[in-house]
Design a protein around this motif. Sequence first.
Motif, PDB file in Angstrom:
ATOM      1  N   VAL A  15       0.856  -1.187   0.000  1.00 43.98           N
ATOM      2  CA  VAL A  15       0.000   0.000   0.000  1.00 43.98           C
ATOM      3  C   VAL A  15       0.891   1.235   0.000  1.00 43.98           C
ATOM      4  CG1 VAL A  15      -1.871   1.251   1.135  1.00 43.98           C
ATOM      5  CG2 VAL A  15      -1.738  -1.239   1.353  1.00 43.98           C
ATOM      6  N   LYS A  16       0.725   2.058  -1.012  1.00 43.08           N
ATOM      7  CA  LYS A  16       1.477   3.319  -1.077  1.00 43.08           C
ATOM      8  C   LYS A  16       0.577   4.467  -0.642  1.00 43.08           C
ATOM      9  CE  LYS A  16       2.592   7.286  -3.384  1.00 43.08           C
ATOM     10  NZ  LYS A  16       1.748   8.336  -4.059  1.00 43.08           N
ATOM     11  N   VAL A  52       2.905  -4.376   3.289  1.00 40.37           N
ATOM     12  CA  VAL A  52       4.093  -3.523   3.201  1.00 40.37           C
ATOM     13  C   VAL A  52       3.601  -2.128   2.833  1.00 40.37           C
ATOM     14  CG1 VAL A  52       6.170  -2.993   1.874  1.00 40.37           C
ATOM     15  CG2 VAL A  52       5.736  -5.340   2.612  1.00 40.37           C
ATOM     16  N   ILE A  53       4.084  -1.116   3.551  1.00 39.43           N
ATOM     17  CA  ILE A  53       3.672   0.263   3.296  1.00 39.43           C
ATOM     18  C   ILE A  53       4.803   1.027   2.622  1.00 39.43           C
ATOM     19  CG2 ILE A  53       2.979   2.449   4.353  1.00 39.43           C
ATOM     20  CD1 ILE A  53       1.809   0.819   6.659  1.00 39.43           C
ATOM     21  N   ILE A 123      17.146  -6.853   0.356  1.00 37.98           N
ATOM     22  CA  ILE A 123      15.856  -6.182   0.573  1.00 37.98           C
ATOM     23  C   ILE A 123      14.724  -7.201   0.554  1.00 37.98           C
ATOM     24  CG2 ILE A 123      14.196  -4.511  -0.351  1.00 37.98           C
ATOM     25  CD1 ILE A 123      16.664  -3.089  -1.641  1.00 37.98           C
ATOM     26  N   ARG A 124      14.743  -8.064  -0.440  1.00 34.40           N
ATOM     27  CA  ARG A 124      13.702  -9.086  -0.591  1.00 34.40           C
ATOM     28  C   ARG A 124      13.653  -9.990   0.642  1.00 34.40           C
ATOM     29  NH1 ARG A 124      10.869 -11.897  -4.672  1.00 34.40           N
ATOM     30  NH2 ARG A 124      10.852 -14.156  -4.420  1.00 34.40           N
ATOM     31  N   ASN A 125      14.815 -10.459   1.093  1.00 32.71           N
ATOM     32  CA  ASN A 125      14.863 -11.339   2.255  1.00 32.71           C
ATOM     33  C   ASN A 125      14.373 -10.637   3.522  1.00 32.71           C
ATOM     34  OD1 ASN A 125      15.813 -13.505   0.770  1.00 32.71           O
ATOM     35  ND2 ASN A 125      17.965 -13.077   1.206  1.00 32.71           N
ATOM     36  N   THR A 126      14.729  -9.348   3.649  1.00 29.78           N
ATOM     37  CA  THR A 126      14.278  -8.581   4.815  1.00 29.78           C
ATOM     38  C   THR A 126      12.761  -8.416   4.802  1.00 29.78           C
ATOM     39  OG1 THR A 126      16.368  -7.363   4.944  1.00 29.78           O
ATOM     40  CG2 THR A 126      14.467  -6.382   6.028  1.00 29.78           C
ATOM     41  N   LEU A 127      12.193  -8.114   3.632  1.00 31.47           N
ATOM     42  CA  LEU A 127      10.740  -7.958   3.520  1.00 31.47           C
ATOM     43  C   LEU A 127      10.022  -9.266   3.846  1.00 31.47           C
ATOM     44  CD1 LEU A 127      10.412  -5.778   0.283  1.00 31.47           C
ATOM     45  CD2 LEU A 127      10.012  -5.060   2.644  1.00 31.47           C
ATOM     46  N   PHE A 128      10.525 -10.365   3.316  1.00 27.42           N
ATOM     47  CA  PHE A 128       9.913 -11.670   3.598  1.00 27.42           C
ATOM     48  C   PHE A 128       9.950 -11.979   5.091  1.00 27.42           C
ATOM     49  CE2 PHE A 128      10.226 -12.777  -0.947  1.00 27.42           C
ATOM     50  CZ  PHE A 128       9.036 -13.454  -1.102  1.00 27.42           C
ATOM     51  N   THR A 129      11.099 -11.722   5.716  1.00 26.58           N
ATOM     52  CA  THR A 129      11.243 -12.034   7.140  1.00 26.58           C
ATOM     53  C   THR A 129      10.314 -11.182   7.992  1.00 26.58           C
ATOM     54  OG1 THR A 129      13.568 -12.645   6.793  1.00 26.58           O
ATOM     55  CG2 THR A 129      12.876 -12.179   9.059  1.00 26.58           C
ATOM     56  N   LEU A 130      10.272  -9.882   7.728  1.00 27.29           N
ATOM     57  CA  LEU A 130       9.419  -8.989   8.502  1.00 27.29           C
ATOM     58  C   LEU A 130       7.947  -9.366   8.346  1.00 27.29           C
ATOM     59  CD1 LEU A 130      11.173  -5.585   7.722  1.00 27.29           C
ATOM     60  CD2 LEU A 130      11.031  -6.671   9.976  1.00 27.29           C
ATOM     61  N   ALA A 131       7.529  -9.582   7.106  1.00 25.06           N
ATOM     62  CA  ALA A 131       6.118  -9.913   6.860  1.00 25.06           C
ATOM     63  C   ALA A 131       5.743 -11.253   7.488  1.00 25.06           C
ATOM     64  CB  ALA A 131       5.841  -9.932   5.357  1.00 25.06           C
ATOM     65  N   ASP A 132       6.659 -12.218   7.411  1.00 19.91           N
ATOM     66  CA  ASP A 132       6.380 -13.530   8.006  1.00 19.91           C
ATOM     67  C   ASP A 132       6.229 -13.447   9.519  1.00 19.91           C
ATOM     68  OD1 ASP A 132       6.388 -14.756   5.558  1.00 19.91           O
ATOM     69  OD2 ASP A 132       8.426 -15.545   5.718  1.00 19.91           O
ATOM     70  N   GLU A 133       6.848 -12.438  10.125  1.00 15.19           N
ATOM     71  CA  GLU A 133       6.755 -12.249  11.578  1.00 15.19           C
ATOM     72  C   GLU A 133       5.658 -11.253  11.950  1.00 15.19           C
ATOM     73  OE1 GLU A 133       8.298 -14.008  13.854  1.00 15.19           O
ATOM     74  OE2 GLU A 133       9.290 -15.171  12.277  1.00 15.19           O
ATOM     75  N   ASN A 134       4.782 -10.934  10.975  1.00 17.62           N
ATOM     76  CA  ASN A 134       3.650 -10.017  11.180  1.00 17.62           C
ATOM     77  C   ASN A 134       4.069  -8.601  11.549  1.00 17.62           C
ATOM     78  OD1 ASN A 134       1.604 -11.843  10.517  1.00 17.62           O
ATOM     79  ND2 ASN A 134       1.551 -12.673  12.601  1.00 17.62           N
ATOM     80  N   ALA A 135       5.300  -8.233  11.175  1.00 24.09           N
ATOM     81  CA  ALA A 135       5.721  -6.836  11.286  1.00 24.09           C
ATOM     82  C   ALA A 135       5.328  -6.122   9.991  1.00 24.09           C
ATOM     83  CB  ALA A 135       7.220  -6.742  11.525  1.00 24.09           C
ATOM     84  N   VAL A 136       5.224  -4.803  10.047  1.00 24.80           N
ATOM     85  CA  VAL A 136       4.859  -4.020   8.865  1.00 24.80           C
ATOM     86  C   VAL A 136       6.049  -3.164   8.438  1.00 24.80           C
ATOM     87  CG1 VAL A 136       3.360  -2.211   7.950  1.00 24.80           C
ATOM     88  CG2 VAL A 136       2.408  -3.974   9.437  1.00 24.80           C
ATOM     89  N   PRO A 137       6.685  -3.493   7.322  1.00 21.83           N
ATOM     90  CA  PRO A 137       7.759  -2.647   6.803  1.00 21.83           C
ATOM     91  C   PRO A 137       7.194  -1.333   6.263  1.00 21.83           C
ATOM     92  CG  PRO A 137       7.850  -4.878   5.884  1.00 21.83           C
ATOM     93  CD  PRO A 137       6.516  -4.719   6.530  1.00 21.83           C
ATOM     94  N   VAL A 138       7.844  -0.237   6.597  1.00 25.53           N
ATOM     95  CA  VAL A 138       7.471   1.077   6.077  1.00 25.53           C
ATOM     96  C   VAL A 138       8.639   1.569   5.234  1.00 25.53           C
ATOM     97  CG1 VAL A 138       6.778   3.439   6.613  1.00 25.53           C
ATOM     98  CG2 VAL A 138       6.039   1.555   8.096  1.00 25.53           C
ATOM     99  N   ILE A 139       8.405   1.723   3.939  1.00 23.32           N
ATOM    100  CA  ILE A 139       9.463   2.048   2.979  1.00 23.32           C
ATOM    101  C   ILE A 139       9.295   3.478   2.486  1.00 23.32           C
ATOM    102  CG2 ILE A 139      10.415   1.466   0.711  1.00 23.32           C
ATOM    103  CD1 ILE A 139       9.553  -1.410   1.205  1.00 23.32           C
ATOM    104  N   ASN A 140      10.411   4.152   2.318  1.00 26.79           N
ATOM    105  CA  ASN A 140      10.411   5.479   1.716  1.00 26.79           C
ATOM    106  C   ASN A 140      11.709   5.631   0.939  1.00 26.79           C
ATOM    107  OD1 ASN A 140       9.657   8.049   0.975  1.00 26.79           O
ATOM    108  ND2 ASN A 140       9.659   8.910   3.042  1.00 26.79           N
ATOM    109  N   GLU A 141      11.735   6.568   0.020  1.00 27.80           N
ATOM    110  CA  GLU A 141      12.998   6.857  -0.662  1.00 27.80           C
ATOM    111  C   GLU A 141      13.915   7.593   0.301  1.00 27.80           C
ATOM    112  OE1 GLU A 141      14.789   8.198  -4.906  1.00 27.80           O
ATOM    113  OE2 GLU A 141      12.689   8.662  -4.502  1.00 27.80           O
ATOM    114  N   ASN A 142      15.197   7.309   0.205  1.00 27.28           N
ATOM    115  CA  ASN A 142      16.174   7.953   1.083  1.00 27.28           C
ATOM    116  C   ASN A 142      16.516   9.326   0.520  1.00 27.28           C
ATOM    117  OD1 ASN A 142      18.109   8.553   2.962  1.00 27.28           O
ATOM    118  ND2 ASN A 142      19.142   6.585   2.827  1.00 27.28           N
ATOM    119  N   ASP A 143      15.585  10.263   0.699  1.00 31.77           N
ATOM    120  CA  ASP A 143      15.716  11.600   0.108  1.00 31.77           C
ATOM    121  C   ASP A 143      16.914  12.378   0.638  1.00 31.77           C
ATOM    122  OD1 ASP A 143      13.380  11.400  -1.490  1.00 31.77           O
ATOM    123  OD2 ASP A 143      12.150  11.823   0.260  1.00 31.77           O
ATOM    124  N   SER A 144      17.386  12.030   1.816  1.00 33.58           N
ATOM    125  CA  SER A 144      18.467  12.805   2.429  1.00 33.58           C
ATOM    126  C   SER A 144      19.816  12.564   1.779  1.00 33.58           C
ATOM    127  CB  SER A 144      18.575  12.483   3.930  1.00 33.58           C
ATOM    128  OG  SER A 144      17.391  12.881   4.589  1.00 33.58           O
TER     129      SER A 144
END
Length: 274
Positions: A15-16, A52-53, A123-144
């Motif tokens: 969801v964006k 994933v947000i 990145i893919r492995n981190t997203l899979f792990t977080l989602a499998d553990e019912n955590a919600v990844p929040v992604i943004n571009e690293n604008d800084s």
Amino acid sequence: MTPKEAIERSRKIVVKIGSNTLAKSDGTINVAFMKTFASECAELISKGKQIVIVSSGAQIAGLSTIRGWAHKGDIYYRQALCAIGQVELMYQWRLVFDEQKIHAAQLLLTKDDFSDDHRTLNIRNTLFTLADENAVPVINENDSIATDEFFIGDNDNLSALTAILWSADLLILFSDIDGIFTDNPKTNEDAQLIEVVEDIEALKKQITIGSANSFGTGGIATKIEAAEKTTSSGIPLILANGGKEKALSALAAGTQKATLFTANENALFNAIMR
């Protein structure tokens, strides 16, 4: 297929949330929206969905924190403002998901991260792990730290890249419009909502594509670009108004209209075979 059916069929949903959805009329963060949205995500997660947000809003959060920088247009001030705002933005996401007893996690990415095989695997492995553990990844571009060379530029395309990388079943783009219209509904009251798009090339020939909105960096063009990316990879995309009351739940219930870009069937078959 309808948006309701697309959500029902999907387990992995990206969801964006656009800047106009996250910002109140005075330009500050809409914390009330974030609380409601977190509860809606929790409801879907309780039904076996993974979320994933991709969240815009770092600059808005920065301006909410340091109002004196509002008129400083220098790129270094903008990057510094995003660095401050990203902390505030994630603080708010952590609070609202904590109320739902869900952990929020942060990933800040640049264009370069999607062109390096080693990074994309991480990145893919981190997203899979977080989602499998019912955590919600929040992604943004690293604008800084992003420069022109490594700058994606809008979170519509960032969310599409994320959905493809994560092998998502669905991408939902929340904006400040109800979907794709035949013309700009803000200036043309006769503009008609297009509820299903099966041929994006045909769509581009029949609609008027406007510019970006007041807070965000993307307009209709970037949303169509995102749809081209995801549908060609077998992932449908929903474009909906995130400012409507409980928009995510309303889409899932079939009570809110939106535009659904259907997935390319050949791409979907190839994705399944892989």
